[in-house]
Design a protein around this motif. Structure first.
Motif, PDB file in Angstrom:
ATOM      1  N   GLY A 166       0.846  -1.187   0.000  1.00  0.00           N
ATOM      2  CA  GLY A 166       0.000   0.000   0.000  1.00  0.00           C
ATOM      3  C   GLY A 166       0.880   1.235   0.000  1.00  0.00           C
ATOM      4  N   ALA A 167       0.911   1.976  -1.114  1.00  0.00           N
ATOM      5  CA  ALA A 167       1.877   3.060  -1.295  1.00  0.00           C
ATOM      6  C   ALA A 167       1.685   4.175  -0.275  1.00  0.00           C
ATOM      7  CB  ALA A 167       1.766   3.628  -2.712  1.00  0.00           C
ATOM      8  N   GLY A 168       2.798   4.804   0.106  1.00  0.00           N
ATOM      9  CA  GLY A 168       2.744   5.999   0.936  1.00  0.00           C
ATOM     10  C   GLY A 168       3.164   5.819   2.374  1.00  0.00           C
ATOM     11  N   ASP A 169       3.684   4.648   2.756  1.00  0.00           N
ATOM     12  CA  ASP A 169       4.173   4.455   4.122  1.00  0.00           C
ATOM     13  C   ASP A 169       5.561   5.070   4.257  1.00  0.00           C
ATOM     14  OD1 ASP A 169       2.166   2.632   5.549  1.00  0.00           O
ATOM     15  OD2 ASP A 169       2.485   1.556   3.670  1.00  0.00           O
ATOM     16  N   CYS A 170       5.764   5.792   5.362  1.00  0.00           N
ATOM     17  CA  CYS A 170       7.056   6.436   5.612  1.00  0.00           C
ATOM     18  C   CYS A 170       7.570   6.015   6.981  1.00  0.00           C
ATOM     19  CB  CYS A 170       6.912   7.960   5.567  1.00  0.00           C
ATOM     20  SG  CYS A 170       6.394   8.607   3.959  1.00  0.00           S
ATOM     21  N   TYR A 171       8.891   5.929   7.090  1.00  0.00           N
ATOM     22  CA  TYR A 171       9.515   5.461   8.325  1.00  0.00           C
ATOM     23  C   TYR A 171      10.809   6.225   8.585  1.00  0.00           C
ATOM     24  CZ  TYR A 171       6.893   1.506   6.342  1.00  0.00           C
ATOM     25  OH  TYR A 171       5.949   0.723   5.735  1.00  0.00           O
ATOM     26  N   ARG A 172      11.224   6.189   9.847  1.00  0.00           N
ATOM     27  CA  ARG A 172      12.560   6.637  10.235  1.00  0.00           C
ATOM     28  C   ARG A 172      13.276   5.469  10.889  1.00  0.00           C
ATOM     29  NH1 ARG A 172      14.553  11.176  14.746  1.00  0.00           N
ATOM     30  NH2 ARG A 172      16.788  10.771  14.422  1.00  0.00           N
ATOM     31  N   VAL A 173      14.547   5.246  10.505  1.00  0.00           N
ATOM     32  CA  VAL A 173      15.365   4.177  11.082  1.00  0.00           C
ATOM     33  C   VAL A 173      16.261   4.783  12.164  1.00  0.00           C
ATOM     34  CG1 VAL A 173      17.074   2.373  10.650  1.00  0.00           C
ATOM     35  CG2 VAL A 173      15.385   2.953   8.883  1.00  0.00           C
ATOM     36  N   LYS A 174      16.225   4.205  13.368  1.00  0.00           N
ATOM     37  CA  LYS A 174      17.115   4.616  14.455  1.00  0.00           C
ATOM     38  C   LYS A 174      18.007   3.440  14.836  1.00  0.00           C
ATOM     39  CE  LYS A 174      14.508   8.298  16.752  1.00  0.00           C
ATOM     40  NZ  LYS A 174      14.084   8.802  18.092  1.00  0.00           N
ATOM     41  N   THR A 175      19.302   3.706  14.967  1.00  0.00           N
ATOM     42  CA  THR A 175      20.257   2.645  15.285  1.00  0.00           C
ATOM     43  C   THR A 175      21.041   3.009  16.540  1.00  0.00           C
ATOM     44  OG1 THR A 175      20.519   2.219  12.914  1.00  0.00           O
ATOM     45  CG2 THR A 175      22.128   1.224  14.389  1.00  0.00           C
ATOM     46  N   TYR A 176      21.208   2.007  17.418  1.00  0.00           N
ATOM     47  CA  TYR A 176      21.940   2.188  18.665  1.00  0.00           C
ATOM     48  C   TYR A 176      23.105   1.195  18.711  1.00  0.00           C
ATOM     49  CZ  TYR A 176      17.483   4.328  20.107  1.00  0.00           C
ATOM     50  OH  TYR A 176      16.342   5.087  20.180  1.00  0.00           O
ATOM     51  N   ARG A 177      24.249   1.679  19.129  1.00  0.00           N
ATOM     52  CA  ARG A 177      25.398   0.809  19.421  1.00  0.00           C
ATOM     53  C   ARG A 177      25.648   0.855  20.921  1.00  0.00           C
ATOM     54  NH1 ARG A 177      30.724   2.354  20.175  1.00  0.00           N
ATOM     55  NH2 ARG A 177      32.195   0.608  20.192  1.00  0.00           N
ATOM     56  N   ASN A 178      25.493  -0.284  21.572  1.00  0.00           N
ATOM     57  CA  ASN A 178      25.645  -0.352  23.031  1.00  0.00           C
ATOM     58  C   ASN A 178      24.785   0.694  23.724  1.00  0.00           C
ATOM     59  OD1 ASN A 178      27.512  -2.448  22.680  1.00  0.00           O
ATOM     60  ND2 ASN A 178      29.225  -1.014  22.505  1.00  0.00           N
ATOM     61  N   ASP A 179      23.534   0.790  23.249  1.00  0.00           N
ATOM     62  CA  ASP A 179      22.493   1.659  23.817  1.00  0.00           C
ATOM     63  C   ASP A 179      22.719   3.144  23.555  1.00  0.00           C
ATOM     64  OD1 ASP A 179      21.035  -0.502  24.930  1.00  0.00           O
ATOM     65  OD2 ASP A 179      22.413  -0.562  26.628  1.00  0.00           O
ATOM     66  N   LYS A 180      23.673   3.504  22.713  1.00  0.00           N
ATOM     67  CA  LYS A 180      23.888   4.901  22.351  1.00  0.00           C
ATOM     68  C   LYS A 180      23.430   5.127  20.918  1.00  0.00           C
ATOM     69  CE  LYS A 180      27.345   8.582  22.110  1.00  0.00           C
ATOM     70  NZ  LYS A 180      28.778   8.953  22.302  1.00  0.00           N
ATOM     71  N   LEU A 181      22.518   6.092  20.738  1.00  0.00           N
ATOM     72  CA  LEU A 181      21.949   6.374  19.426  1.00  0.00           C
ATOM     73  C   LEU A 181      22.965   7.048  18.518  1.00  0.00           C
ATOM     74  CD1 LEU A 181      19.403   6.634  17.537  1.00  0.00           C
ATOM     75  CD2 LEU A 181      19.006   8.856  18.652  1.00  0.00           C
ATOM     76  N   PHE A 182      23.066   6.568  17.262  1.00  0.00           N
ATOM     77  CA  PHE A 182      23.789   7.310  16.232  1.00  0.00           C
ATOM     78  C   PHE A 182      22.914   8.512  15.864  1.00  0.00           C
ATOM     79  CE2 PHE A 182      25.645   3.020  15.434  1.00  0.00           C
ATOM     80  CZ  PHE A 182      26.987   3.355  15.562  1.00  0.00           C
ATOM     81  N   ASN A 183      23.341   9.711  16.265  1.00  0.00           N
ATOM     82  CA  ASN A 183      22.420  10.846  16.221  1.00  0.00           C
ATOM     83  C   ASN A 183      22.951  12.030  15.433  1.00  0.00           C
ATOM     84  OD1 ASN A 183      19.878  11.815  16.949  1.00  0.00           O
ATOM     85  ND2 ASN A 183      20.707  12.988  18.672  1.00  0.00           N
ATOM     86  N   ASP A 184      23.991  11.850  14.617  1.00  0.00           N
ATOM     87  CA  ASP A 184      24.465  12.969  13.804  1.00  0.00           C
ATOM     88  C   ASP A 184      23.616  13.047  12.535  1.00  0.00           C
ATOM     89  OD1 ASP A 184      26.324  11.526  11.495  1.00  0.00           O
ATOM     90  OD2 ASP A 184      26.258  10.446  13.408  1.00  0.00           O
ATOM     91  N   PRO A 185      23.624  14.196  11.838  1.00  0.00           N
ATOM     92  CA  PRO A 185      22.758  14.360  10.653  1.00  0.00           C
ATOM     93  C   PRO A 185      22.925  13.280   9.596  1.00  0.00           C
ATOM     94  CG  PRO A 185      23.678  16.467  11.317  1.00  0.00           C
ATOM     95  CD  PRO A 185      24.348  15.431  12.168  1.00  0.00           C
TER      96      PRO A 185
END
Length: 302
Positions: A166-185
């Motif tokens: 069903g077209a139009g689904d959007c998502y954001r992927v969040k990744t953590y290494r040892n519980d710390k989020l990769f949070n740079d742009p």
């Protein structure tokens, strides 16, 4: 004569470098909302602050003493309270009667009352697919992963998920290494259906390879814990994040003129001097985690 001209050109290019401080208009007339709520059984928070001048290096002024309420189309009401005085952080705590913020398909309305102003926004809780697996293989760091602080070789991880048909689904992927989020742009990974953009004809497919590999901005080492979250977002929020990423990476000699980032925060009185900025979003979240074990490493991931 050629050496003379080269010296002149060298002088011109080295002597015209000058720092110019341009005046910027006063900008304290925005109430900024940071609200990324989820359907997880965890405390949810909304951060309110006031905008400031572009070159102002002081701490961002917080909005204190506001009334912050979220309601949904099922008749539920969620009161957010400022737990720490003068923090500008408003929190809702789950309970037995309300273990989560809501159900998929529900529309939510945010209302912020502060002084004599009222701002509002709407968001829909969209569906999200499960994450099937996280796999990894031993490899050497590529250019994107190379830095003095990162390992030169280690384990590159891929995650696997399939877009809901069903077209139009959007998502954001969040990744953590040892519980710390990769949070740079550069780690802000956005997905439209199973690709990077609308119109890519990826509806219902397995997420494309660059998205699957995006959880490895650096290589992992043995015993690293890798956690991946997939957040559902609206198409408007996808556009908000896309524009924000462009502005965060907008630097250098060939940078573009700065542009306003879209917002869904509106003052109920459009004639008011105080207007809204930021975003109010509600996400369904799927997640999966694993610990790197060399014995379980694969070969030839694609």
């Amino acid at each position: 004569m050629k050496p003379y001209y080269l010296l002149v050109l060298l002088f011109l290019f080295t002597s015209c470098e000058e720092v110019v401080n341009l005046p910027s208009p006063v900008s304290d007339n925005y109430l900024v909302v940071e609200a990324s709520l989820t359907n997880l059984n965890t405390p949810q928070q909304i951060i309110l602050s006031r905008s400031q001048d572009y070159f102002d290096q002081t701490n961002v002024p917080k909005i204190n003493g506001a009334e912050v309420v979220v309601t949904d189309t099922l008749g539920n009401r969620f009161n957010f309270r400022e737990k720490v005085a003068s923090s500008g952080i408003y929190v809702w705590e789950p309970s037995e009667l309300q273990p989560t913020i809501g159900k998929i398909g529900t529309t939510f309305t945010l209302r912020v009352k502060w002084q004599n102003e009222e701002l509002t926004a709407k968001a829909r809780l969209n569906r999200v697919p499960p994450i099937d697996s996280i796999l990894y293989q031993f490899d050497e760091a590529n250019g994107r992963q190379s830095s003095d602080d990162n390992p030169k070789d280690g384990y590159e991880a891929h995650f696997y998920s399939r877009d809901i048909r069903g077209a139009g689904d959007c998502y954001r992927v969040k990744t953590y290494r040892n519980d710390k989020l990769f949070n740079d742009p550069s780690s802000l990974t956005l997905v439209y259906d199973a690709g990077f953009q609308k119109g890519a004809m990826t509806d219902g497919l397995l997420f494309i390879l660059p998205i699957r590999r995006s959880i490895s901005p650096r290589l992992y080492v043995e015993k690293d814990k890798i956690k991946v979250e997939l957040w559902s977002i609206s198409e408007d929020q996808f556009n908000f994040y896309s524009q924000a990423r462009l502005e965060l990476n907008n630097a250098g000699l060939f940078s573009r003129p700065a542009a306003n980032i879209p917002t869904n925060i509106k003052n109920v009185n459009p004639a008011s001097r105080l207007q809204g900025a930021g975003w109010f979003g509600v996400s369904a979240v799927s997640s999966l985690e694993t610990v790197v074990d060399p014995k379980k490493a694969r070969k030839g991931l694609d």
